[in-house]
Design a protein around this motif. Sequence first.
Motif, PDB file in Angstrom:
ATOM      1  N   ASP A 155       0.832  -1.202   0.000  1.00 53.64           N
ATOM      2  CA  ASP A 155       0.000   0.000   0.000  1.00 53.64           C
ATOM      3  C   ASP A 155       0.864   1.248   0.000  1.00 53.64           C
ATOM      4  O   ASP A 155       0.371   2.355  -0.226  1.00 53.64           O
ATOM      5  CB  ASP A 155      -0.922   0.010   1.231  1.00 53.64           C
ATOM      6  N   THR A 156       2.139   1.083   0.267  1.00 57.49           N
ATOM      7  CA  THR A 156       3.072   2.202   0.285  1.00 57.49           C
ATOM      8  C   THR A 156       3.884   2.189  -0.996  1.00 57.49           C
ATOM      9  O   THR A 156       4.526   1.194  -1.325  1.00 57.49           O
ATOM     10  CB  THR A 156       4.027   2.095   1.487  1.00 57.49           C
ATOM     11  N   ALA A 157       3.862   3.292  -1.740  1.00 57.17           N
ATOM     12  CA  ALA A 157       4.513   3.343  -3.048  1.00 57.17           C
ATOM     13  C   ALA A 157       5.993   2.996  -2.974  1.00 57.17           C
ATOM     14  O   ALA A 157       6.545   2.381  -3.888  1.00 57.17           O
ATOM     15  CB  ALA A 157       4.333   4.726  -3.665  1.00 57.17           C
ATOM     16  N   SER A 158       6.655   3.371  -1.875  1.00 55.86           N
ATOM     17  CA  SER A 158       8.102   3.154  -1.790  1.00 55.86           C
ATOM     18  C   SER A 158       8.470   1.694  -1.613  1.00 55.86           C
ATOM     19  O   SER A 158       9.638   1.339  -1.665  1.00 55.86           O
ATOM     20  CB  SER A 158       8.682   3.965  -0.625  1.00 55.86           C
ATOM     21  N   ALA A 159       7.490   0.819  -1.388  1.00 57.61           N
ATOM     22  CA  ALA A 159       7.785  -0.597  -1.211  1.00 57.61           C
ATOM     23  C   ALA A 159       7.375  -1.426  -2.419  1.00 57.61           C
ATOM     24  O   ALA A 159       7.325  -2.639  -2.348  1.00 57.61           O
ATOM     25  CB  ALA A 159       7.077  -1.118   0.037  1.00 57.61           C
ATOM     26  N   GLU A 160       7.069  -0.777  -3.533  1.00 57.44           N
ATOM     27  CA  GLU A 160       6.678  -1.485  -4.746  1.00 57.44           C
ATOM     28  C   GLU A 160       7.911  -1.908  -5.535  1.00 57.44           C
ATOM     29  O   GLU A 160       9.015  -1.407  -5.326  1.00 57.44           O
ATOM     30  CB  GLU A 160       5.787  -0.599  -5.606  1.00 57.44           C
ATOM     31  N   GLY A 161       7.722  -2.795  -6.492  1.00 54.87           N
ATOM     32  CA  GLY A 161       8.820  -3.177  -7.372  1.00 54.87           C
ATOM     33  C   GLY A 161       8.538  -4.481  -8.090  1.00 54.87           C
ATOM     34  O   GLY A 161       7.749  -5.320  -7.621  1.00 54.87           O
ATOM     35  N   GLU A 162       9.165  -4.629  -9.264  1.00 50.45           N
ATOM     36  CA  GLU A 162       9.041  -5.844 -10.060  1.00 50.45           C
ATOM     37  C   GLU A 162      10.348  -6.037 -10.814  1.00 50.45           C
ATOM     38  O   GLU A 162      10.845  -5.100 -11.445  1.00 50.45           O
ATOM     39  CB  GLU A 162       7.885  -5.709 -11.036  1.00 50.45           C
ATOM     40  N   SER A 163      10.926  -7.235 -10.742  1.00 53.64           N
ATOM     41  CA  SER A 163      12.230  -7.461 -11.348  1.00 53.64           C
ATOM     42  C   SER A 163      12.280  -8.768 -12.131  1.00 53.64           C
ATOM     43  O   SER A 163      11.627  -9.753 -11.767  1.00 53.64           O
ATOM     44  CB  SER A 163      13.333  -7.482 -10.281  1.00 53.64           C
ATOM     45  N   TYR A 164      13.102  -8.740 -13.203  1.00 56.33           N
ATOM     46  CA  TYR A 164      13.332  -9.901 -14.044  1.00 56.33           C
ATOM     47  C   TYR A 164      14.841 -10.087 -14.221  1.00 56.33           C
ATOM     48  O   TYR A 164      15.614  -9.134 -14.139  1.00 56.33           O
ATOM     49  CB  TYR A 164      12.743  -9.721 -15.448  1.00 56.33           C
ATOM     50  N   PHE A 165      15.237 -11.310 -14.526  1.00 57.59           N
ATOM     51  CA  PHE A 165      16.619 -11.560 -14.918  1.00 57.59           C
ATOM     52  C   PHE A 165      16.673 -12.811 -15.782  1.00 57.59           C
ATOM     53  O   PHE A 165      16.006 -13.808 -15.487  1.00 57.59           O
ATOM     54  CB  PHE A 165      17.536 -11.755 -13.711  1.00 57.59           C
ATOM     55  N   VAL A 166      17.466 -12.745 -16.864  1.00 50.93           N
ATOM     56  CA  VAL A 166      17.723 -13.900 -17.715  1.00 50.93           C
ATOM     57  C   VAL A 166      19.219 -13.950 -17.980  1.00 50.93           C
ATOM     58  O   VAL A 166      19.823 -12.932 -18.361  1.00 50.93           O
ATOM     59  CB  VAL A 166      16.959 -13.821 -19.052  1.00 50.93           C
ATOM     60  N   GLY A 167      19.824 -15.103 -17.769  1.00 51.05           N
ATOM     61  CA  GLY A 167      21.247 -15.273 -18.021  1.00 51.05           C
ATOM     62  C   GLY A 167      21.530 -16.542 -18.789  1.00 51.05           C
ATOM     63  O   GLY A 167      20.921 -17.591 -18.520  1.00 51.05           O
ATOM     64  N   VAL A 168      22.430 -16.459 -19.760  1.00 47.64           N
ATOM     65  CA  VAL A 168      22.859 -17.624 -20.524  1.00 47.64           C
ATOM     66  C   VAL A 168      24.363 -17.747 -20.350  1.00 47.64           C
ATOM     67  O   VAL A 168      25.109 -16.785 -20.590  1.00 47.64           O
ATOM     68  CB  VAL A 168      22.513 -17.484 -22.018  1.00 47.64           C
ATOM     69  N   GLY A 169      24.814 -18.919 -19.921  1.00 47.20           N
ATOM     70  CA  GLY A 169      26.227 -19.087 -19.630  1.00 47.20           C
ATOM     71  C   GLY A 169      26.791 -20.378 -20.184  1.00 47.20           C
ATOM     72  O   GLY A 169      26.072 -21.227 -20.732  1.00 47.20           O
ATOM     73  N   TYR A 170      28.103 -20.504 -20.019  1.00 48.45           N
ATOM     74  CA  TYR A 170      28.787 -21.722 -20.458  1.00 48.45           C
ATOM     75  C   TYR A 170      29.915 -22.008 -19.471  1.00 48.45           C
ATOM     76  O   TYR A 170      30.698 -21.114 -19.121  1.00 48.45           O
ATOM     77  CB  TYR A 170      29.353 -21.557 -21.868  1.00 48.45           C
ATOM     78  N   THR A 171      29.980 -23.244 -19.026  1.00 45.33           N
ATOM     79  CA  THR A 171      31.009 -23.685 -18.087  1.00 45.33           C
ATOM     80  C   THR A 171      31.808 -24.806 -18.721  1.00 45.33           C
ATOM     81  O   THR A 171      31.243 -25.804 -19.194  1.00 45.33           O
ATOM     82  CB  THR A 171      30.374 -24.184 -16.776  1.00 45.33           C
ATOM     83  N   VAL A 172      33.125 -24.639 -18.757  1.00 41.88           N
ATOM     84  CA  VAL A 172      34.012 -25.686 -19.255  1.00 41.88           C
ATOM     85  C   VAL A 172      35.249 -25.693 -18.365  1.00 41.88           C
ATOM     86  O   VAL A 172      35.913 -24.677 -18.184  1.00 41.88           O
ATOM     87  CB  VAL A 172      34.388 -25.470 -20.731  1.00 41.88           C
ATOM     88  N   ALA A 173      35.500 -26.855 -17.762  1.00 41.98           N
ATOM     89  CA  ALA A 173      36.639 -27.008 -16.854  1.00 41.98           C
ATOM     90  C   ALA A 173      36.585 -25.934 -15.765  1.00 41.98           C
ATOM     91  O   ALA A 173      35.610 -25.858 -15.031  1.00 41.98           O
ATOM     92  CB  ALA A 173      37.954 -26.965 -17.629  1.00 41.98           C
ATOM     93  N   LYS A 174      37.589 -25.065 -15.698  1.00 38.25           N
ATOM     94  CA  LYS A 174      37.663 -24.050 -14.648  1.00 38.25           C
ATOM     95  C   LYS A 174      37.081 -22.701 -15.072  1.00 38.25           C
ATOM     96  O   LYS A 174      37.168 -21.724 -14.326  1.00 38.25           O
ATOM     97  CB  LYS A 174      39.117 -23.848 -14.229  1.00 38.25           C
TER      98      LYS A 174
END
Length: 372
Positions: free
Chosen positions: A279-298
């Motif tokens: 109900d308080t504007a200062s406590a609103e929010g909406e977030s997204y995140f998308v990550g694409v990665g690659y892991t090989v050895a170290k």
Amino acid sequence: MKKFASRSVIFAAATTAFTVAAPASAVEFKISGQVDKAFVAADNGEDNDIGFVDNNGSNTRFRVLGSQDFDNGMTVGLNYEVGLTNDISTGFDINNSNNTDKTFLDVRKTEVYFGGNFGKVSLGKGDGAANGTSEVDLSGTQYLGGGSAHYYASGISFLDDNGVAVGTIGGAAYNNLDALSRNNRVRYDTPAFGGLVLSASVASGKAFETAARYATEFGNGGKFAAAVDFLDSQDKDALISQGGVRTFDGSFKEYGGSASVLLSSGLNVSGMYKKRDSDTASAEGESYFVGVGYTVAKHHTQIGWGRSNDLANEGSEGNNYQLAYVYDLRSDIELFGSVRHVTLDNVENGGGVLIDAQDINYLYVGARVKFL
């Protein structure tokens, strides 16, 4: 009367459990920790600066862990963890030397726990049940340059065309809205049911958090993990912060989660969605995140995009574009680096007019060394 009776039965059962439980071995203690330092170079469209900081994504800390097993299968333990950092990265801003040589003491965890076939009960300061539900990421870059932008440089200010500050990265542009973090609470985690664990906690101010976590392995080295949460901060309406920068002045409800898959080839994909309503504007929010990665050895790499809406004010839009890399020199020594481009649009300036702030670019390079 029935409530009193039921509580008496629970108390008697708990007392019996501790009375008949004899220690099978002496208390075992382990001391461990890490030092995590970084270099940041940033440009806010008007000027640029450099800083030498402690990586707040996984700050310098030490911990004491202790546990004792009992003959009835119960384990009683303790977890004491303190972060002791100098020049925390979230305090860095361009042309601001006030962060120089500041020491930040963060009492992260002071808890005792009881574990067994019934699950685990934790009492004291520690992770709330929903903490970490925004951070499921199998890329190997989380907390070391990857993941949320506000971990590393949340204090860098956005400027309008006149060079006047209109908000910071963590307070206005991007935040992963990861629950209430660590607090004084009582928490219960169920035993794992085929990789699924349910958690609930209650903190001061009647704030309660719930979460479900699932993890499994498949194929030849493939992994999948996910977490979802729902929380209501209730009367805990003071010192509710996001990234230690913006403090909400009202209670809120939060829901959402994150998931990540790592294929045997090393390709991994991570995603996150979180929503806060209040109900308080200062406590609103909406977030997204998308990550694409690659892991090989170290080697671990990730390309990511994150966005937060309504974080600075209703209608504000913050975007975070990133490239992160981590190299495992050894299991206890990690080198990391990332570059980011962060934008903030439709933010209110001092006169209440919506503007597009100047973009921020920054480089973040560091090393984490663990001991014991």
